[in-house]
Design an enzyme around this catalytic site. Structure first.
Site, mmCIF file in Angstrom:
data_model
loop_
_atom_site.group_PDB
_atom_site.id
_atom_site.type_symbol
_atom_site.label_atom_id
_atom_site.label_comp_id
_atom_site.label_asym_id
_atom_site.label_seq_id
_atom_site.Cartn_x
_atom_site.Cartn_y
_atom_site.Cartn_z
ATOM 1 N NE ARG A 1 -8.406 -5.942 -7.937
ATOM 2 C CZ ARG A 1 -9.312 -6.325 -7.044
ATOM 3 N NH1 ARG A 1 -9.330 -5.804 -5.856
ATOM 4 N NH2 ARG A 1 -10.195 -7.246 -7.365
ATOM 5 C CG ASP B 1 1.341 -8.388 1.622
ATOM 6 O OD1 ASP B 1 0.274 -8.083 1.062
ATOM 7 O OD2 ASP B 1 1.416 -8.690 2.826
ATOM 8 C CD GLU C 1 28.566 12.179 -14.951
ATOM 9 O OE1 GLU C 1 29.209 13.043 -14.320
ATOM 10 O OE2 GLU C 1 28.405 12.202 -16.192
ATOM 11 C CG ASP D 1 24.682 7.478 -6.157
ATOM 12 O OD1 ASP D 1 24.592 6.662 -7.106
ATOM 13 O OD2 ASP D 1 24.310 7.235 -4.995
ATOM 14 C CB SER E 1 -9.107 -10.491 -6.615
ATOM 15 O OG SER E 1 -10.221 -11.307 -6.521
ATOM 16 C CB CYS F 1 -27.046 -8.086 34.297
ATOM 17 S SG CYS F 1 -27.398 -9.780 33.808
ATOM 18 C CE LYS G 1 -2.096 -12.617 -3.661
ATOM 19 N NZ LYS G 1 -2.130 -11.666 -2.561
ATOM 20 C CE LYS H 1 -3.236 -14.774 -0.076
ATOM 21 N NZ LYS H 1 -4.193 -14.450 0.872
ATOM 22 C CD GLU I 1 4.313 -13.715 -12.071
ATOM 23 O OE1 GLU I 1 3.686 -14.266 -13.000
ATOM 24 O OE2 GLU I 1 4.004 -12.607 -11.617
ATOM 25 C CB CYS J 1 -24.399 -12.106 33.761
ATOM 26 S SG CYS J 1 -24.026 -10.823 32.552
ATOM 27 C CB CYS K 1 -28.118 -8.678 30.559
ATOM 28 S SG CYS K 1 -26.328 -8.617 30.404
ATOM 29 C CB CYS L 1 -26.031 -13.613 30.552
ATOM 30 S SG CYS L 1 -27.112 -12.424 31.344
ATOM 31 C CE1 TYR M 1 -0.766 -8.107 -11.456
ATOM 32 C CE2 TYR M 1 0.588 -7.600 -9.551
ATOM 33 C CZ TYR M 1 -0.621 -7.540 -10.211
ATOM 34 O OH TYR M 1 -1.676 -6.913 -9.619
HETATM 35 S S1 IVH Z 1 -1.812 -11.654 -11.048
HETATM 36 C C1 IVH Z 1 -5.760 -11.724 -13.134
HETATM 37 N N1 IVH Z 1 0.601 -11.786 -9.997
HETATM 38 O O1 IVH Z 1 -2.490 -10.172 -5.646
HETATM 39 C C2 IVH Z 1 -4.513 -11.856 -12.346
HETATM 40 N N2 IVH Z 1 -1.107 -10.700 -8.763
HETATM 41 O O2 IVH Z 1 -5.738 -11.101 -5.457
HETATM 42 C C3 IVH Z 1 -4.402 -10.823 -11.315
HETATM 43 N N3 IVH Z 1 -0.394 -9.758 -6.634
HETATM 44 O O3 IVH Z 1 -4.396 -7.466 -6.018
HETATM 45 C C4 IVH Z 1 -3.215 -10.745 -10.513
HETATM 46 N N4 IVH Z 1 1.723 -10.373 -6.796
HETATM 47 O O4 IVH Z 1 -2.115 -7.045 -6.922
HETATM 48 C C5 IVH Z 1 -0.665 -11.361 -9.844
HETATM 49 N N5 IVH Z 1 2.747 -11.939 -9.206
HETATM 50 C C6 IVH Z 1 1.513 -11.522 -9.056
HETATM 51 C C7 IVH Z 1 1.093 -10.811 -7.910
HETATM 52 C C8 IVH Z 1 -0.241 -10.418 -7.808
HETATM 53 C C9 IVH Z 1 0.811 -9.756 -6.050
HETATM 54 C C10 IVH Z 1 -1.629 -9.175 -6.062
HETATM 55 C C11 IVH Z 1 -2.433 -8.375 -7.048
HETATM 56 C C12 IVH Z 1 -3.861 -8.582 -6.663
HETATM 57 C C13 IVH Z 1 -3.804 -9.712 -5.700
HETATM 58 C C14 IVH Z 1 -4.660 -10.852 -6.214
#
Ligand code: IVH
Length: 681
Positions: A143, A124, A41, A39, A88, A421, A122, A324, A120, A418, A442, A436, A232
């Site tokens: 976005r 957050d 350097e 670091d 999305s 009232c 997802k 999910k 991959e 209630c 009321c 009620c 991504y």
């Molecule tokens: S692909 C058309 N890959 O999830 C494909 N999204 O509702 C669009 N997100 O707001 C997204 N990790 O920001 C993709 N590996 C991943 C992701 C990812 C997180 C988020 C993305 C988007 C939401 C999708």
């Protein structure tokens, strides 16, 4: 040790070489996690860069690592139109949903072969779009609503894992890279620790912290926050003289990695949907050990050619899905139960909980819905309960941890009067809801009715929030809806926290709200079961209020989506003289709307046609489709016969589709239905 003397670069060439070296070191550090120099350097070279840029301002390049530390604060973010919309994802919640997704893809691609998927985590965080021209970062944007976002260029430049200049030389002339900006758990913990030490407000979770850090007009603040960016996908691409991008999504991501981006280390290719499910299970197991928060897995059809053939629906690609993770659950103690009175008098038991962090927020209330739910859970005050908060859904109590019940746990008893009232509370035969009976006597019901009346989709009175309604009712200024339109400036400005200016604004907003539409007015009245869509249907069917008020049950049943129960509520509402008087008072106060031209049945474009819906509709609910067809005069039947004019068949259609084929009935898909509905808009 004495501070070393830093010599600025002697020539522009030396300066540019320094920029390149620092870029390489910062990539090693932020993206590869493998710094090749200490670091100290890096810091020394960085100070040399700063010294050079100070004395030779005309040498400074846009992709200099010094640009990451944050420039002048902005007054506001400007808007950025996305050249390719940022979509999305649809969600899957169980293996079956995922298999359905795969089956739909196979059907659309007309293949029985396994489809390959890129898998991959997802992340957050916050979606971001990064625009590179000839390899140099030009613009970063959020976005936003998918078509327009906010320009956060200065802020993204402060993030170490975002390359300011791409590596290599085979990148497209214009390249938009998309990904997620997030705050790793450790950085988040540090940030909150610092906030605690300073007595400042902490962030609820890493996602909020990332969002809050990005939405800073002063990019120096962003620079001080531990943010990362993981790529991504690509968005807009103009190749110029560069070679085509690879065919497979995962290979495109490997290319992005070559060009300097961080991609997810857990990314895998699955040969079929079964492997996707195993991948999901594996990540669910290691989820807590990951350095960052994730809320599911994203699966994407790996072949770009197949992606193109599958295409998009309105807000999401057909070729990708977010599976999910199950809702997040926590254990806490039910300290008390209070009873809230709603607009229609419904009494809802609300659990007061010992505050608990679940699903990313601190939860201290959960609905217990009704008597049946309390009985189903067998819950008592004092119990230890499992609370679930899934996504943005209101917190629920899932179950009781019975072996932790204290000796002094007490039963939950529903009030017979209630709580607001004192009117008797009754439950009708066959109804689980206790109500009620006080009606507009009321104060709770009055308040809720008023809140509904002024709400955005009803009369849309600007600036009249829940708190103000409470005040107006509690101070005796308003008892019923029409009273709102007789409010006087003196009385309103005398309310606590009300200045004369805001009182004037309120009166003006009320004045404006008087010009409304029949559907809004009907919805605002708050007739039980009459939602926005039904209000619209009633308005279109009857055209004016008098016709509706004098309609009998048979006439009401002619309106699409009005059934016998709703018809009874509508009749009951207008039969009540208090409601009729209230409507008269509203009209006398100046509330008005234009009548609607009613089309006779035989003038409607789909008069005489009978539709049947089967299979899954993906872009609208079945009820929406039905209501839209009925609005155009079509009948919507439940089964296919020789009388059927058109069958709308979605994925998964079975026997009805076969029968329609046998009978030679016209068959269309959801897209064709939507096109048809749009024609008649
Ligand atoms: S692909 C058309 N890959 O999830 C494909 N999204 O509702 C669009 N997100 O707001 C997204 N990790 O920001 C993709 N590996 C991943 C992701 C990812 C997180 C988020 C993305 C988007 C939401 C999708």
């Amino acid at each position: 040790m004495s501070q070393q003397n830093i010599e600025p670069c002697a020539s522009r060439e030396e300066y540019l070489a320094l920029v390149a070296t620092l870029q390489r070191y910062s990539h090693e550090y932020y993206v590869q996690d493998a710094p090749s120099v200490p670091d100290a350097e890096y810091d020394r070279l960085f100070r040399q860069l700063q010294a050079t840029e100070q004395s030779q301002t005309e040498w400074v390049v846009a992709d200099s690592p010094s640009q990451r530390v944050g420039g002048k604060p902005l007054a506001a973010f400007s808007q950025v139109d996305h050249r390719v919309p940022m979509l999305s994802l649809d969600n899957a919640f169980n293996d079956e949903d995922l298999e359905d997704f795969n089956r739909r893809n196979q059907e659309r691609l007309a293949t029985n072969s396994d489809l390959e998927y890129g898998c991959e985590p997802k992340l957050d965080g916050i979606a971001v779009s990064l625009m590179y021209h000839n390899g140099v970062l030009q613009q970063g944007a959020t976005r936003g609503d998918g078509s327009t976002g906010e320009d956060i260029t200065q802020n993204v430049k402060t993030i170490g894992s975002i390359p300011l200049r791409l590596q290599g030389d085979d990148f497209p002339e214009i390249l938009e890279v998309r990904g997620e900006i997030y705050m790793p758990k450790e950085g988040f913990a540090h940030l909150n620790q610092k906030a605690r030490d300073k007595g400042e407000k902490e962030f609820a979770n890493p996602r909020n912290a990332a969002a809050g850090s990005l939405r800073q007009l002063d990019s120096k603040i962003t620079a001080s926050r531990p943010l990362e960016m993981c790529a991504y996908s690509v968005g807009f691409v103009e190749l110029g003289s560069a070679p085509e991008l690879p065919e497979k999504h995962t290979d495109i991501l490997y290319k992005l990695r070559d060009w300097g981006f961080l991609i997810n280390a857990q990314m895998k290719v699955a040969a079929n949907i079964k492997e996707c499910i195993s991948y999901y299970q594996h990540i669910a197991e290691v989820r807590d050990e990951l350095a960052y928060d994730i809320d599911g897995i994203v699966f994407k059809v790996n072949s770009s050619e197949q992606q193109q053939r599958l295409g998009f629906v309105s807000r999401a690609p057909r070729w990708a899905i977010a599976y999910k993770f199950p809702a997040q659950e926590e254990v806490t103690i039910l300290q008390d139960v209070e009873f809230q009175v709603g607009r229609t008098g419904a009494i809802t038991p609300v659990a007061r909980l010992e505050p608990v962090f679940v699903g990313g927020v601190t939860v201290s209330n959960a609905t217990l819905h009704n008597r049946d739910e309390v009985a189903r859970l067998g819950v008592k005050v004092g119990d230890t309960v499992i609370v679930r908060r899934a996504g943005d859904v209101i917190p629920q109590i899932v179950s009781v941890v019975e072996d932790r019940r204290p000796d002094n746990a007490t039963d939950i008893t529903f009030p017979e009067q209630c709580p607001v009232c004192d009117s008797p509370v009754v439950s009708k035969e066959g109804e689980v809801v206790a109500r009620c009976t006080g009606g507009l006597i009321c104060a709770a019901q009055r308040k809720e009715a008023l809140k509904h009346f002024v709400s955005r989709k009803a009369m849309d009175v600007d600036g009249l929030g829940d708190k103000l309604i409470d005040q107006l009712v509690e101070n005796g200024l308003v008892e019923s809806m029409a009273d709102l339109f007789h409010l006087e400036l003196n009385a309103v400005s005398a309310l606590e926290r009300m200045a004369e200016k805001s009182a004037q604004n309120l009166l003006q907003a009320l004045e404006q709200a008087k010009q409304t539409s029949l559907p809004r007015f009907l919805f605002a009245l708050g007739i039980r079961e009459v939602g926005e869509a039904t209000a619209r249907n009633l308005a279109q069917h009857f055209g004016n209020l008098d016709a509706l008020m004098s309609a009998n049950a048979d006439k009401l049943l002619e309106v699409s989506d009005v059934g016998p129960i709703m018809a009874e509520f509508i009749l009951g509402f207008f039969a009540d003289s208090r409601n009729r008087q209230e409507i008269e008072r509203l009209q006398a106060a100046g509330v008005q709307w234009p009548d609607i031209e009613v089309k006779a049945a035989d003038e409607l474009p789909m008069n005489d046609l009978t539709y049947v819906l089967t299979g899954t509709l993906e872009q609208m609910s079945r009820n929406e489709a039905k209501a839209a067809l009925q609005e155009l005069g079509a009948k919507v039947a439940g089964s296919v016969s020789a009388k059927t004019s058109v069958l709308v068949a979605g994925p998964g259609a079975g026997s009805k589709l076969k029968k329609a084929q046998d009978l030679g009935v016209e068959i269309i898909d959801e897209d064709a239905l939507i096109a048809l509905l749009q024609q008649h808009r």
